[in-house]
Design a protein around this motif. Structure first.
Motif, PDB file in Angstrom:
ATOM      1  N   SER A 154       0.848  -1.194   0.000  1.00 37.39           N
ATOM      2  CA  SER A 154       0.000   0.000   0.000  1.00 37.39           C
ATOM      3  C   SER A 154       0.882   1.243   0.000  1.00 37.39           C
ATOM      4  O   SER A 154       2.048   1.198   0.420  1.00 37.39           O
ATOM      5  N   GLU A 157      -2.339   7.949  -0.024  1.00 36.39           N
ATOM      6  CA  GLU A 157      -3.363   8.362  -0.981  1.00 36.39           C
ATOM      7  C   GLU A 157      -2.839   9.432  -1.930  1.00 36.39           C
ATOM      8  O   GLU A 157      -3.319   9.558  -3.069  1.00 36.39           O
ATOM      9  N   TYR A 162      -1.526   5.169  -5.995  1.00 40.09           N
ATOM     10  CA  TYR A 162      -2.506   4.752  -4.990  1.00 40.09           C
ATOM     11  C   TYR A 162      -3.673   3.989  -5.615  1.00 40.09           C
ATOM     12  O   TYR A 162      -4.039   2.892  -5.157  1.00 40.09           O
ATOM     13  N   ASP A 163      -4.287   4.525  -6.659  1.00 40.30           N
ATOM     14  CA  ASP A 163      -5.449   3.870  -7.270  1.00 40.30           C
ATOM     15  C   ASP A 163      -5.087   2.492  -7.822  1.00 40.30           C
ATOM     16  O   ASP A 163      -5.905   1.559  -7.782  1.00 40.30           O
ATOM     17  N   ASP A 164      -3.859   2.361  -8.345  1.00 43.41           N
ATOM     18  CA  ASP A 164      -3.439   1.072  -8.906  1.00 43.41           C
ATOM     19  C   ASP A 164      -3.303   0.013  -7.809  1.00 43.41           C
ATOM     20  O   ASP A 164      -3.713  -1.144  -7.991  1.00 43.41           O
ATOM     21  N   PHE A 165      -2.722   0.397  -6.677  1.00 40.05           N
ATOM     22  CA  PHE A 165      -2.609  -0.545  -5.562  1.00 40.05           C
ATOM     23  C   PHE A 165      -3.991  -0.929  -5.025  1.00 40.05           C
ATOM     24  O   PHE A 165      -4.252  -2.091  -4.706  1.00 40.05           O
ATOM     25  N   GLU A 166      -4.881   0.064  -4.918  1.00 42.33           N
ATOM     26  CA  GLU A 166      -6.217  -0.223  -4.396  1.00 42.33           C
ATOM     27  C   GLU A 166      -7.010  -1.112  -5.357  1.00 42.33           C
ATOM     28  O   GLU A 166      -7.829  -1.932  -4.926  1.00 42.33           O
ATOM     29  N   TYR A 167      -6.746  -0.951  -6.645  1.00 42.05           N
ATOM     30  CA  TYR A 167      -7.454  -1.782  -7.624  1.00 42.05           C
ATOM     31  C   TYR A 167      -7.141  -3.259  -7.402  1.00 42.05           C
ATOM     32  O   TYR A 167      -8.051  -4.098  -7.349  1.00 42.05           O
ATOM     33  N   ALA A 169      -5.924  -4.687  -4.732  1.00 40.03           N
ATOM     34  CA  ALA A 169      -6.417  -5.120  -3.420  1.00 40.03           C
ATOM     35  C   ALA A 169      -7.915  -5.406  -3.483  1.00 40.03           C
ATOM     36  O   ALA A 169      -8.394  -6.429  -2.963  1.00 40.03           O
ATOM     37  N   ASP A 170      -8.669  -4.510  -4.123  1.00 37.57           N
ATOM     38  CA  ASP A 170     -10.111  -4.720  -4.263  1.00 37.57           C
ATOM     39  C   ASP A 170     -10.413  -5.931  -5.136  1.00 37.57           C
ATOM     40  O   ASP A 170     -11.396  -6.648  -4.907  1.00 37.57           O
ATOM     41  N   ARG A 187      -2.698  -5.800   4.217  1.00 44.31           N
ATOM     42  CA  ARG A 187      -1.918  -4.723   3.611  1.00 44.31           C
ATOM     43  C   ARG A 187      -0.640  -4.484   4.405  1.00 44.31           C
ATOM     44  O   ARG A 187      -0.603  -4.649   5.632  1.00 44.31           O
TER      45      ARG A 187
END
Length: 574
Positions: A154, A157, A162-167, A169-170, A187
């Motif tokens: 992680s 923000e 950030y958005d790529d890591f969250e993608y 993970a989701d 994480r």
């Protein structure tokens, strides 16, 4: 000799060390090392693939390992690197989309098929790389920790990644693992600034986890992340100031398969589970060493809530399949369990791998519309109840239709009983309806004096119900004796063909009903329904029904009944 001295100086047990003498180009054994498989015949082998670097000696290392171990070598024509491959050990694996870029001569479907054919992976997750580095290896930002757990890096923000890591993970949080539940996503903070944070690039070896640390202020948080995700494992930090975000411990190590492993394959019960009478836990236990299993060490451990573990023996069903049973649990109970096995090679294994510290868990809930059955016990205390029957009422527990899978409506084991009305199964019991069964007892009950019992089973998906059927033959005998029972003094001939004579004695005058029942309790013929004086009386039965049909050969019951007493006797028609 230099390496041997180094190992010895650091306390290594040299009995556990083998050396393979072969040329290599680099120390990134993860990327070019052998991928172990077990083929359809249960034999170990190595999958060899074209290494995605121009390092021919490295590329031949899987061949050297297979030859040294004396196992099969399979050539898989899919260019790649071990750092861009992580798998659960079952049906799922994941890589970044680098695998597509390196194999442009193949469609995505063809790549998936090759991975399935050679590696047994039917669910291949190819994901975009969030790290933003040249290498695009999945072990630089993610790691499977178990079949149902994955660790993802992680960043803040404010970080453009950030958005790529969250993608990613989701993605895993919304993907079912091989055990049929969504992945548990853990994480670890990996901002990537110097000193570097390559925390997902760790090595899991047996019950230890080796985590690369660099002196970063985030090292202790990384260790805590592993401890939270992997209870029971020994988490060891490996300090080295030369680790990089794209090159750490995982990149430079490669596990070797234990070809005598003791392997437990099991699909666990997880999450909310329908309330049942018991929970069958089955597993395939394979002893690749060939050493016999210890039967008394094939154990299913379980506990209720925060209680202590109890164990039951898992018994062999067929081949390598074993089963143990967790007994009935109350609605709302959380159950934890794991499977243990040991063989004569000295190996032992658990499922899940770590066993008691992080067991499988499920919660028992009544989730499927069920039934209410009243009463749950039928007590037959006299002949009249046996002949006229006692009722069982069945109706839906909630305002929903319920399918009744089966009811045993007739049994002969302990004594003969049956129920009416006879229905066909599966039977749809509508939400506003009920099913009433009348249970009858075949007279006489050929058992010693005292209580005898049997069980009616009412089966549906939400759980089975049992109705206990009890006959108090001692009470029946006492009632008959105390009430001047009707004496059936003769049936002759018996057995008979066309005609039999019936002789009975009335202790006092009164209204009498005399009839014949078949073995299911159906009346086939009425012989009398009138007043009889005190004394002996004679009747005949010609073996025909009320409709003047010739009754089939079999056992029939004669019933002579007054308002206060009853007499029965058995006759056989040939």
């Amino acid at each position: 000799n230099v390496v041997t001295s180094m190992y010895q100086n650091n306390g290594a047990n040299m009995d556990n060390v083998d050396f393979i003498q072969a040329p290599s180009d680099s120390y990134w054994t993860r990327d070019y090392g052998p991928w172990f498989v077990i083929d359809g015949n249960g034999e170990f082998g190595v999958c060899n693939f074209p290494y995605n670097r121009p390092r021919p000696d490295d590329d031949d290392i899987p061949i050297e390992v297979a030859n040294y171990l004396g196992i099969e070598l399979y050539g898989m024509d899919l260019e790649g690197a071990g750092g861009n491959w992580m798998c659960t050990g079952l049906d799922q694996a994941s890589s970044t989309n680098l695998i597509w870029e390196e194999n442009l001569n193949m469609t995505h479907a063809e790549i998936d098929q090759m991975v399935d054919d050679y590696l047994g992976v039917s669910d291949y997750h190819v994901l975009p790389d969030p790290l933003g580095e040249y290498i695009k290896h999945i072990d630089c930002w993610g790691k499977f920790l178990d079949v149902n757990k994955v660790l993802i890096g992680s960043v803040l923000e404010s970080d453009p990644r950030y958005d790529d890591f969250e993608y990613v993970a989701d993605y895993f949080a919304n993907t079912l693992c091989d055990w049929g539940v969504p992945y548990e996503v853990y994480r670890v903070f990996t901002p990537g600034n110097y000193p570097y944070t390559p925390y997902t690039n760790s090595l899991i070896l047996n019950k230890r986890v080796f985590v690369p640390i660099t002196g970063s202020t985030y090292d202790s948080d990384a260790i805590a992340s592993y401890e939270a995700a992997m209870p029971g494992y020994e988490i060891l930090s490996v300090m080295y100031d030369g680790w990089e975000n794209t090159d750490a411990l995982h990149c430079r190590t490669k596990g070797i398969a234990d070809m005598g492993m003791l392997y437990i394959k099991h699909m666990p019960l997880l999450g909310n589970i329908q309330l049942l009478d018991e929970y069958e836990i089955s597993a395939n236990i394979t002893n690749y060493s060939g050493s016999p299993l210890y039967p008394d060490s094939l154990l299913l451990y379980y506990k209720e809530g925060m209680g202590n573990y109890q164990s039951v023996i898992m018994t062999q069903q067929i081949g390598s399949l074993y089963m143990g049973v967790i007994p009935y649990q109350e609605d709302g109970t959380m159950v934890s369990y794991y499977i243990h096995a040991a063989d004569e090679s000295g190996r032992n294994a658990n499922h899940p791998y770590i066993g008691a510290p992080d067991p499988h868990e499920f919660t028992v809930l009544q989730m499927i519309p069920g039934l209410i059955v009243e009463p749950d016990t039928l007590l037959f205390e006299d002949m009249l109840q046996a002949m006229e029957g006692l009722e069982v009422k069945i109706y839906p527990q909630d305002n929903e239709d319920v399918v009744i899978d089966n009811i045993n409506q007739e049994e002969w084991d302990e004594f003969y009983w049956w129920s009416e009305s006879v229905v066909d199964f599966p039977y749809l019991l509508q939400a506003t309806d009920s099913l009433i069964l009348t249970v009858y007892i075949g007279i006489p009950v050929d058992q010693p004096l005292g209580y005898v019992q049997d069980t009616m089973f009412i089966e549906c998906e939400a759980g089975d119900h049992e109705v206990l059927i009890i006959v108090n033959e001692d009470i029946i005998s006492n009632i008959n004796e105390s009430q001047d029972p009707i004496s059936i003094s003769g049936i002759y001939p018996n057995p008979f063909n066309d005609l039999t004579n019936i002789v009975f004695d009335m202790p006092q005058g009164g209204h009498v009903v005399v009839y014949i029942l078949d073995m299911r309790g159906n009346m086939v013929s009425s012989l009398a329904d009138r007043h009889f004086a005190k004394g002996e009386h004679r009747l005949q039965w010609d073996g025909r029904s009320e409709n003047d049909f010739d009754c089939p050969a079999g056992i029939y019951h004669l019933v002579v009944k007054t308002d206060r007493a009853m007499g029965t006797s058995r006759m056989i028609k040939r």
